[in-house]
Design a protein around this motif. Structure first.
Motif, short mmCIF file in Angstrom:
data_model
loop_
_atom_site.label_atom_id
_atom_site.label_comp_id
_atom_site.label_asym_id
_atom_site.label_seq_id
_atom_site.Cartn_x
_atom_site.Cartn_y
_atom_site.Cartn_z
N ALA A 120 0.68 -1.22 0.01
CA ALA A 120 -0.04 0.04 -0.07
C ALA A 120 0.84 1.18 0.09
O ALA A 120 0.43 2.36 -0.54
CB ALA A 120 -0.83 0.11 1.20
N ARG A 121 2.16 1.13 0.38
CA ARG A 121 3.00 2.45 0.48
C ARG A 121 3.98 2.21 -0.58
O ARG A 121 4.90 2.77 -0.68
CB ARG A 121 3.65 2.26 1.84
N ALA A 122 3.80 1.18 -1.78
CA ALA A 122 4.58 1.18 -2.76
C ALA A 122 5.24 2.45 -3.18
O ALA A 122 4.37 3.13 -3.65
CB ALA A 122 4.11 0.26 -3.82
N PRO A 123 6.37 2.66 -3.34
CA PRO A 123 7.15 3.83 -3.69
C PRO A 123 7.19 4.11 -5.22
O PRO A 123 8.28 3.61 -5.73
CB PRO A 123 8.51 3.87 -3.07
N PHE A 124 6.28 4.58 -5.66
CA PHE A 124 6.21 4.71 -7.32
C PHE A 124 7.24 5.73 -7.78
O PHE A 124 7.37 6.71 -7.29
CB PHE A 124 4.92 5.05 -7.66
N THR A 125 7.85 5.50 -9.05
CA THR A 125 8.50 6.82 -9.60
C THR A 125 7.11 7.28 -10.53
O THR A 125 5.96 6.76 -10.52
CB THR A 125 9.46 5.91 -10.64
N PRO A 126 7.49 8.54 -11.47
CA PRO A 126 6.37 9.02 -12.01
C PRO A 126 5.86 7.96 -12.91
O PRO A 126 4.75 7.78 -13.12
CB PRO A 126 7.16 10.14 -12.47
N LEU A 127 6.92 7.37 -13.73
CA LEU A 127 6.30 6.26 -14.51
C LEU A 127 5.37 5.17 -13.91
O LEU A 127 4.38 4.71 -14.44
CB LEU A 127 7.64 5.61 -15.29
N GLY A 128 5.88 4.87 -12.71
CA GLY A 128 5.08 3.56 -12.00
C GLY A 128 3.71 4.27 -11.50
O GLY A 128 2.57 3.49 -11.66
N GLN A 129 3.72 5.37 -11.19
CA GLN A 129 2.30 5.85 -10.99
C GLN A 129 1.52 5.91 -12.17
O GLN A 129 0.18 5.68 -12.03
CB GLN A 129 2.72 7.29 -10.42
N GLN A 130 2.07 6.27 -13.35
CA GLN A 130 1.24 6.32 -14.58
C GLN A 130 0.61 5.04 -14.54
O GLN A 130 -0.53 4.72 -15.09
CB GLN A 130 2.11 6.81 -15.53
N MET A 131 1.66 3.85 -14.66
CA MET A 131 1.30 2.36 -15.21
C MET A 131 0.23 2.04 -14.00
O MET A 131 -0.74 1.27 -14.38
CB MET A 131 2.39 1.70 -14.92
N PHE A 132 0.38 2.44 -12.85
CA PHE A 132 -0.60 1.80 -11.75
C PHE A 132 -1.97 2.66 -11.99
O PHE A 132 -3.18 1.72 -11.72
CB PHE A 132 -0.14 2.47 -10.22
N ALA A 133 -2.04 3.84 -12.57
CA ALA A 133 -3.37 4.57 -12.80
C ALA A 133 -4.13 4.06 -13.92
O ALA A 133 -5.28 3.85 -13.80
CB ALA A 133 -3.07 5.93 -13.16
N ARG A 134 -3.52 3.26 -14.73
CA ARG A 134 -3.93 2.48 -15.80
C ARG A 134 -4.75 1.05 -15.52
O ARG A 134 -5.48 0.42 -16.32
CB ARG A 134 -3.09 2.17 -17.31
N ASN A 135 -4.24 0.62 -14.32
CA ASN A 135 -4.63 -0.90 -13.84
C ASN A 135 -6.10 -0.69 -13.23
O ASN A 135 -6.04 0.01 -12.17
CB ASN A 135 -3.72 -1.26 -13.15
N LYS A 136 -7.01 -1.52 -13.62
CA LYS A 136 -8.24 -1.34 -12.80
C LYS A 136 -8.46 -2.83 -12.16
O LYS A 136 -9.14 -3.65 -12.71
CB LYS A 136 -9.19 -1.22 -13.71
N PRO A 137 -7.88 -3.11 -10.97
CA PRO A 137 -7.97 -4.25 -10.29
C PRO A 137 -9.20 -4.45 -9.45
O PRO A 137 -9.96 -3.62 -9.26
CB PRO A 137 -6.56 -4.09 -9.23
N GLY A 138 -9.47 -5.70 -9.02
CA GLY A 138 -10.58 -6.10 -8.46
C GLY A 138 -10.26 -5.84 -6.99
O GLY A 138 -11.40 -5.94 -6.06
N ASN A 139 -9.00 -5.75 -6.46
CA ASN A 139 -8.79 -5.72 -5.22
C ASN A 139 -7.98 -4.56 -4.71
O ASN A 139 -7.43 -3.84 -5.69
CB ASN A 139 -8.13 -6.84 -4.54
N GLY A 140 -7.76 -4.13 -3.42
CA GLY A 140 -6.79 -3.03 -3.14
C GLY A 140 -7.36 -1.67 -3.10
O GLY A 140 -8.68 -1.55 -3.43
N ALA A 141 -6.32 -0.81 -2.81
CA ALA A 141 -6.88 0.58 -2.78
C ALA A 141 -7.49 1.31 -3.99
O ALA A 141 -8.24 2.15 -3.88
CB ALA A 141 -5.71 1.45 -1.95
N ASN A 142 -7.02 0.68 -4.91
CA ASN A 142 -7.42 1.13 -6.39
C ASN A 142 -8.59 0.20 -6.84
O ASN A 142 -8.57 0.25 -8.18
CB ASN A 142 -6.13 1.00 -7.15
#
Lengths: 271, 127
Positions: free
Chosen positions: A73-95
Motif C-alpha cells: 500500500a506504500r509502494a514507492p512509485f516513480t512518476p512512470l510507475g504512478q502512470q502505469m498504476f493508474a491504468r490498471n483497474k484491479p478487483g482488490n486493493g486501494a485502487n
C-alpha cells in the motif's frame, strides 16, 4: 485394555481429522485455516531440503492481512510507475474498480499469472521437486510450473522477457534457499491489487525451512523504473507441508470460462 | 466393542469443536463497488444451470414474479477450489431443482449478484 484401545482410536481419529489430504483423497482443494493453524512442527528442519507439497492456506491466496500487503500500500512509485498504476483497474486493493471496469489480464482475459504474481496472489498448493540441476515448482493454480536452475549458471545479461522469467537458486545456509529472477514480461501484474512492473524487474525469494512442516517465504521486488526502492511482497509467509499422497485439485482459469463469466455476470453489472 | 462414556464425551466434544471451526469464506475478487452488500434478498426459484468454473462458479435460476413474468438470475460464488472447501461440487445442483437463494444483487439492477446461501428442497444448505 478396552479403554486404552478406545483412547488410542480416538486419538488417531482426532489426528486424522487435523491432517488434510489423507486417506488417498482425490482433488484436494487446499488446506483449511483450521488445519493450517493446527499443523504441528513435525520435527526439526531437514538440511537443504524443499521437496514436498506446500500450502499457505488463505494467506497465500489473497495476500491480504500480511505485513507485505501494508508495504504494498506504500509502494514507492516513480512518476512512470504512478502512470502505469493508474491504468490498471484491479478487483482488490486501494485502487479497486467495479467488476465491469476490471481490466486484470488474469481474471478477464485468462492471461498467465506469470512470475512473481504466482507467488504473490493465488499461491495455492505447490509441489517442490528437487533434481540434480534444478528445483521445480509445480503450482496448482493454473497448473503451471517454474524451473529454478541450480547448476551454477548465471542469470542472462540481456534476457528476452518471459512470463516466468529466468531463475537461479542456491542454498544461503543449510535451511535457506535463495532464488533470483530477471527477464520478466511486463504484461503481468505483481499482485491482485494492480501493482505494475517493467522488464527491468528483479525478484529475490527466500525459502527458509523453519521445521519439518513449515517453510517461510519472503519476496523482495526491485524495479527501479517503476519503484524508487525495493519492497516486500511477501514477508515470512508460512507454508505448511501436506501429506505426500495429496492429489492436488486442478484449478485452471480457462479463457472460455473467463469469457462466460464476463458475458453472464460482469457485463451485467455496469451501472 | 463398547466405548466408555468418558471417551465418547471427549470425542463428541472434539467433533463439536470441529463443527464450530467451519471453513472461513475466502475473499472474492471484488466487493462493495459492484454488489449491494447491505441489500441482501432471498428469492425462491428453479435451477436452470449450475456452472462449475473459474474464476467464479455461478448458479442460474428462474424466479417467477407476482405478475407471472419469469426472470432468469445468475449469481456468482467462489472459484472451484474455494467452493470445494465450502462443500459445493460439480453436481450440487441440476436443472429443475427448487432452491431458496439469498444473494447480494448487483447495484446495476440487472438480475445478477453474489451468492450468500442456497437451500435445496430437502433442506441441504450451501454457503
Amino acid at each position: 485394555m478396552r479403554a486404552r484401545v478406545a483412547i488410542t482410536a480416538a486419538a488417531l481419529a482426532c489426528l486424522a481429522s487435523w491432517l488434510p489430504g489423507t486417506a488417498q483423497e482425490w482433488s484436494f482443494p487446499g488446506i483449511s485455516n483450521e488445519a493450517f493453524n493446527k499443523m504441528p512442527p513435525g520435527g526439526p528442519a531437514p538440511v537443504r531440503q524443499l521437496t514436498g507439497l506446500w500450502d499457505a492456506g488463505a494467506a497465500g491466496i489473497g495476500g491480504q492481512g500480511q505485513a507485505a500487503a501494508r508495504d504494498a500500500a506504500r509502494a514507492p512509485f516513480t512518476p512512470l510507475g504512478q502512470q502505469m498504476f493508474a491504468r490498471n483497474k484491479p478487483g482488490n486493493g486501494a485502487n479497486a474498480a467495479s467488476v465491469a471496469e476490471n481490466n486484470d489480464p488474469l481474471n478477464t482475459l485468462g492471461d498467465p499469472s506469470g512470475f512473481p504474481r504466482i507467488v504473490n496472489y493465488e499461491l495455492r498448493t505447490i509441489q517442490i521437486v528437487e533434481t540434480p540441476g534444478q528445483v521445480l515448482m509445480l503450482f496448482s493454480f493454473n497448473k503451471t510450473w517454474r524451473s529454478i536452475w541450480t547448476d551454477g549458471r548465471q542469470l542472462p545479461r540481456e534476457p528476452d522477457p518471459r512470463w516466468f522469467g529466468y531463475s537461479i537458486g542456491r542454498w544461503e545456509d543449510d535451511y535457506t534457499f535463495v532464488i533470483e529472477t530477471n527477464g520478466l514480461d511486463d504484461r503481468t501484474w505483481l499482485d491482485n491489487n494492480g501493482h505494475p512492473h517493467s522488464t527491468a524487474l528483479k525478484v529475490t525469494e527466500r525459502y527458509r525451512r523453519v521445521n519439518l512442516n513449515t517453510l517461510e517465504l519472503t519476496v523482495i521486488v526491485d524495479d527501479p523504473l517503476v519503484y524508487t526502492k525495493p519492497w516486500l511482497t511477501r514477508d515470512k509467509l508460512p507454508l505448511k507441508r501436506l501429506p505426500d499422497n495429496t492429489d492436488v485439485i486442478e484449478q485452471i482459469y480457462a479463457a472460455s470460462e473467463a469469457q462466460a463469466y464476463q458475458d453472464t455476470i460482469a457485463s451485467q453489472t455496469k451501472p | 466393542m463398547e466405548v466408555p462414556v468418558g471417551i465418547r464425551m471427549i470425542v463428541c466434544a472434539f467433533a463439536g469443536a470441529l463443527l464450530l471451526s467451519a471453513p472461513v469464506r475466502v475473499v472474492a475478487h471484488h466487493g462493495a463497488a459492484t454488489f449491494d452488500t447491505e441489500g441482501e434478498l432471498t428469492v425462491k426459484g428453479t435451477v436452470t444451470e449450475w456452472i462449475w468454473s473459474n474464476p467464479h462458479c455461478f448458479l442460474k435460476f428462474d424466479v417467477k414474479g407476482t405478475d407471472g413474468t419469469v426472470k432468469n438470475w445468475a449469481i456468482e460464488t467462489g472459484n472451484i477450489a474455494d467452493s470445494s472447501k465450502r462443500g459445493y461440487a460439480r453436481r450440487s445442483f441440476k436443472p429443475g431443482d427448487a432452491v431458496t437463494v439469498t444473494l447480494q444483487p448487483a447495484k446495476s439492477g440487472a438480475p445478477v449478484g453474489r451468492l450468500r446461501s442456497v437451500v435445496l428442497a430437502d433442506g441441504t444448505k450451501f454457503q
